[in-house]
Design a protein around this motif. Structure first.
Motif, PDB file in Angstrom:
ATOM      1  N   MET A 129      -7.638 -36.763 -15.739  1.00 40.43           N
ATOM      2  CA  MET A 129      -6.645 -35.846 -15.224  1.00 40.43           C
ATOM      3  C   MET A 129      -5.967 -36.472 -14.010  1.00 40.43           C
ATOM      4  N   GLN A 130      -4.659 -36.382 -13.988  1.00 38.84           N
ATOM      5  CA  GLN A 130      -3.880 -36.938 -12.887  1.00 38.84           C
ATOM      6  C   GLN A 130      -4.038 -36.074 -11.641  1.00 38.84           C
ATOM      7  N   GLN A 131      -4.192 -36.726 -10.518  1.00 36.78           N
ATOM      8  CA  GLN A 131      -4.321 -36.004  -9.258  1.00 36.78           C
ATOM      9  C   GLN A 131      -2.986 -35.370  -8.902  1.00 36.78           C
ATOM     10  N   PRO A 132      -2.989 -34.088  -8.535  1.00 42.30           N
ATOM     11  CA  PRO A 132      -1.732 -33.427  -8.172  1.00 42.30           C
ATOM     12  C   PRO A 132      -1.230 -33.897  -6.810  1.00 42.30           C
ATOM     13  N   ASP A 133      -0.002 -33.540  -6.521  1.00 38.76           N
ATOM     14  CA  ASP A 133       0.623 -33.855  -5.243  1.00 38.76           C
ATOM     15  C   ASP A 133       0.150 -32.837  -4.209  1.00 38.76           C
ATOM     16  N   PHE A 134      -0.577 -33.307  -3.208  1.00 37.19           N
ATOM     17  CA  PHE A 134      -1.099 -32.416  -2.170  1.00 37.19           C
ATOM     18  C   PHE A 134       0.016 -31.639  -1.470  1.00 37.19           C
ATOM     19  N   ASP A 135       1.178 -32.243  -1.320  1.00 41.41           N
ATOM     20  CA  ASP A 135       2.276 -31.612  -0.594  1.00 41.41           C
ATOM     21  C   ASP A 135       3.157 -30.711  -1.461  1.00 41.41           C
ATOM     22  N   ASP A 136       2.799 -30.549  -2.729  1.00 37.79           N
ATOM     23  CA  ASP A 136       3.540 -29.664  -3.619  1.00 37.79           C
ATOM     24  C   ASP A 136       3.333 -28.224  -3.162  1.00 37.79           C
ATOM     25  N   PRO A 137       4.401 -27.518  -2.780  1.00 38.18           N
ATOM     26  CA  PRO A 137       4.231 -26.146  -2.297  1.00 38.18           C
ATOM     27  C   PRO A 137       3.686 -25.194  -3.359  1.00 38.18           C
ATOM     28  N   ALA A 138       3.783 -25.554  -4.635  1.00 42.11           N
ATOM     29  CA  ALA A 138       3.274 -24.703  -5.711  1.00 42.11           C
ATOM     30  C   ALA A 138       1.833 -25.036  -6.097  1.00 42.11           C
ATOM     31  N   SER A 166      -1.157 -20.301  -3.362  1.00 42.15           N
ATOM     32  CA  SER A 166      -0.909 -21.647  -2.859  1.00 42.15           C
ATOM     33  C   SER A 166      -1.459 -21.749  -1.434  1.00 42.15           C
ATOM     34  N   LEU A 167      -1.462 -22.943  -0.915  1.00 43.19           N
ATOM     35  CA  LEU A 167      -1.879 -23.142   0.466  1.00 43.19           C
ATOM     36  C   LEU A 167      -0.927 -22.406   1.399  1.00 43.19           C
ATOM     37  N   SER A 168       0.347 -22.384   1.053  1.00 43.05           N
ATOM     38  CA  SER A 168       1.325 -21.642   1.853  1.00 43.05           C
ATOM     39  C   SER A 168       0.970 -20.156   1.901  1.00 43.05           C
ATOM     40  N   ASP A 169       0.620 -19.598   0.748  1.00 44.83           N
ATOM     41  CA  ASP A 169       0.228 -18.187   0.687  1.00 44.83           C
ATOM     42  C   ASP A 169      -0.975 -17.921   1.582  1.00 44.83           C
TER      43      ASP A 169
END
Length: 74
Positions: free
Chosen positions: A1-10, A44-47
């Motif tokens: 599995m590809q690592q997601p983008d940590f900075d992706d707001p979603a 999300s982290l933003s939430d």
């Protein structure tokens, strides 16, 4: 599995904890029960930062620093 983008707001909290489990400790240090929460896959982290009244940029930086420090020690 590809690592997601940590900075992706979603990026969901569930994905964050799956790929960077070291982050969970910081949530607990801020009395946040996000790790293990059934809605973590929808938040999300933003939430989470908004709900906890945390500065998101600072919290993201803290998580990155914790992950980097933990992984260097291994």
């Amino acid at each position: 599995m590809q690592q997601p983008d940590f900075d992706d707001p979603a990026l969901s909290l569930a994905a964050l904890f799956e790929h960077w489990p070291e982050a969970a400790a910081l949530f607990f240090e801020h009395n946040m029960a996000c790790p293990g929460c059934p809605v973590a896959r929808f938040y999300s982290l933003s939430d989470a930062c908004r709900r906890a009244g945390l500065d998101e940029a600072q919290f993201r930086a803290d998580i990155k620093a914790r992950v980097q420090a933990t992984r260097q020690d291994q």
